[in-house]
Design an enzyme around this catalytic site. Structure first.
Site, short mmCIF file in Angstrom:
data_model
loop_
_atom_site.label_atom_id
_atom_site.label_comp_id
_atom_site.label_asym_id
_atom_site.label_seq_id
_atom_site.Cartn_x
_atom_site.Cartn_y
_atom_site.Cartn_z
N SER A 18 20.16 -75.62 -9.42
CA SER A 18 21.29 -75.89 -8.53
C SER A 18 20.92 -75.83 -7.04
CB SER A 18 22.44 -74.94 -8.83
OG SER A 18 22.95 -75.23 -10.12
N LYS A 70 30.94 -67.69 -17.11
CA LYS A 70 31.99 -68.72 -16.95
C LYS A 70 33.38 -68.21 -17.33
CE LYS A 70 28.97 -72.73 -17.27
NZ LYS A 70 28.67 -74.02 -17.90
N ASN A 91 33.16 -73.39 -13.90
CA ASN A 91 31.78 -73.54 -13.42
C ASN A 91 31.68 -73.79 -11.92
OD1 ASN A 91 32.09 -76.37 -13.04
ND2 ASN A 91 29.98 -76.73 -13.67
N GLY A 133 31.71 -74.83 -28.53
CA GLY A 133 31.51 -73.74 -27.57
C GLY A 133 32.00 -74.14 -26.20
N GLY A 134 31.54 -73.44 -25.17
CA GLY A 134 32.01 -73.66 -23.80
C GLY A 134 31.85 -75.09 -23.33
N ALA A 135 30.69 -75.68 -23.59
CA ALA A 135 30.43 -77.04 -23.08
C ALA A 135 31.36 -78.05 -23.76
CB ALA A 135 28.97 -77.41 -23.31
P1 NDP Z 1 28.05 -71.82 -26.47
O1 NDP Z 1 27.22 -70.63 -26.78
O2 NDP Z 1 29.37 -71.66 -25.81
O3 NDP Z 1 28.34 -72.64 -27.84
C1 NDP Z 1 27.32 -72.85 -28.76
C2 NDP Z 1 27.76 -73.89 -29.79
O4 NDP Z 1 26.61 -74.28 -30.52
C3 NDP Z 1 28.78 -73.39 -30.80
O5 NDP Z 1 29.64 -74.45 -31.16
C4 NDP Z 1 27.89 -72.99 -32.00
O6 NDP Z 1 28.55 -73.10 -33.23
C5 NDP Z 1 26.84 -74.07 -31.92
N1 NDP Z 1 25.54 -73.74 -32.52
C6 NDP Z 1 24.59 -72.87 -32.07
N2 NDP Z 1 23.50 -72.90 -32.84
C7 NDP Z 1 23.75 -73.81 -33.82
C8 NDP Z 1 23.00 -74.30 -34.94
N3 NDP Z 1 21.76 -73.85 -35.21
N4 NDP Z 1 23.57 -75.25 -35.72
C9 NDP Z 1 24.82 -75.72 -35.46
N5 NDP Z 1 25.57 -75.30 -34.42
C10 NDP Z 1 25.04 -74.35 -33.62
O7 NDP Z 1 27.08 -72.79 -25.65
P2 NDP Z 1 27.51 -73.85 -24.52
O8 NDP Z 1 28.64 -74.64 -25.05
O9 NDP Z 1 27.65 -73.17 -23.23
O10 NDP Z 1 26.18 -74.75 -24.41
C11 NDP Z 1 25.88 -75.74 -25.39
C12 NDP Z 1 24.70 -76.58 -24.94
O11 NDP Z 1 25.05 -77.34 -23.78
C13 NDP Z 1 23.45 -75.80 -24.54
O12 NDP Z 1 22.32 -76.50 -25.02
C14 NDP Z 1 23.49 -75.82 -23.02
O13 NDP Z 1 22.19 -75.73 -22.47
C15 NDP Z 1 24.07 -77.19 -22.78
N6 NDP Z 1 24.73 -77.35 -21.47
C16 NDP Z 1 24.27 -78.33 -20.64
C17 NDP Z 1 24.85 -78.54 -19.41
C18 NDP Z 1 24.33 -79.63 -18.53
O14 NDP Z 1 24.74 -79.70 -17.36
N7 NDP Z 1 23.49 -80.51 -19.01
C19 NDP Z 1 26.00 -77.74 -18.95
C20 NDP Z 1 26.45 -76.75 -19.91
C21 NDP Z 1 25.81 -76.57 -21.12
P3 NDP Z 1 29.48 -71.89 -33.82
O15 NDP Z 1 30.71 -71.88 -32.97
O16 NDP Z 1 29.77 -72.32 -35.21
O17 NDP Z 1 28.67 -70.63 -33.70
#
Ligand code: NDP
Length: 282
Positions: A18, A70, A91, A133-135
């Protein structure tokens, strides 16, 4: 006069791009501002809000917020945009007249990258989002606004996907279909024009249990993680004949540009920076 101060806060924060991105934007638009990185304390629970308050007291004008703060940023805000409310996560923050105004630009940044930079309009398309998840939460409202014919959210814990879809359904005035499912249901759902990996599986080199049958030859696949090359998800998509594959570097730069425009009233150019930060997929 001191230049206006901004910063990103997270923990860990060493990896953040950033300051580089906003420094580039400031130079490009001729804005007199500084942008730093702050490692917020995870303990005690009040450590994050104390850091933000200290930054405000020192003259800070705004902050970006990244993992794991967040939700804490959401909790301490005075005013929240609709998309921040829906995602329950913040964010970007702006400090004005003693108030903390909160936004979430992750979803709009993602949609802009897909539609504008990658030339893949979503209107009328079948779109699949993996993860709740969050994203994914931040992305859903902007996705609905892009008017796909069908939007499916798949998650390991299906109840999380269902709850999210139910919440967004109230704002789904665009009329496309919006449903939630588990991975086991995907094989029966046919091919999608666009498949988005919004899980964090790629961060540990894993593949969400998605069947190759969801991809369509000539379609697109988007990986939110960035700088990781050809992740197992992108490899599966490419092997299934998907034409356009991309990672989240464009989303990262676009959400930053949204925050910058919100703070400074001027929108920076993003293309050159995205090119500079792109790590080739293979
Ligand atoms: P969270 O921790 O909030 O959510 C994680 C999600 O991934 C949940 O839905 C979880 O499922 C799922 N998950 C994790 N591991 C597995 C697996 N092995 N198989 C299937 N599902 C899985 O993470 P975020 O939402 O914050 O981030 C998600 C991705 O987005 C990351 O890779 C992050 O780096 C990326 N990101 C990129 C940004 C960008 O600007 N490019 C900005 C924000 C995020 P369950 O709920 O069932 O546990």
């Amino acid at each position: 006069m001191m230049s206006d101060r901004y910063a990103v806060i997270g923990n860990p924060i060493g990896h953040t791009k950033s300051p580089l991105i906003h420094g580039f934007f400031a130079q490009e638009t001729g804005q007199d501002m500084s942008y730093g990185a702050i490692e917020g304390p995870v303990e005690p629970a009040s450590g994050f809000s104390d850091s933000v308050k200290r930054f405000i007291a020192a003259g800070g004008r705004g902050m970006n917020v990244t993992a794991p703060f967040k939700l804490a940023a959401f909790a301490m805000s005075d005013e929240r945009s609709e998309r921040a409310q829906l995602s329950g996560a913040v964010n970007a923050m702006k400090f004005e007249g003693g108030r903390i105004i909160a936004e979430n630009f992750d979803g709009v940044g993602l949609v802009r990258d897909i539609e504008v930079n990658l030339h893949q309009p979503m209107v009328g398309k079948r779109v699949l989002i993996l993860g709740a998840g969050g994203a994914a939460r931040g992305a859903l409202l902007p996705f609905v606004a892009a008017r796909p014919a069908e939007l499916v959210v798949a998650n390991r814990h299906v109840d999380k996907a269902r709850a999210l879809v139910e919440q967004v359904a109230r704002s789904n005035t665009a009329g496309g279909s919006l449903t939630a499912c588990g991975y086991a249901d995907l094989a029966a759902l046919g091919r999608f024009d666009l498949v988005i990996n919004a899980t964090s599986a790629s961060l540990t080199g894993q593949l969400p249990p998605v069947p190759a049958s969801v991809f369509s030859a000539g379609g697109s696949a988007y990986e939110l993680a960035y700088g990781k090359g050809l992740t197992p998800f992108l490899r599966l998509a490419r092997d299934a004949g998907v034409e356009s594959i991309a990672d989240g570097v464009g989303m990262l730069v676009e959400q930053a540009a949204e925050a910058f425009a919100w703070w400074r009233g001027v929108r920076p150019e993003t293309r050159a920076l995205i090119e500079r930060l792109t790590v080739p997929l293979d």
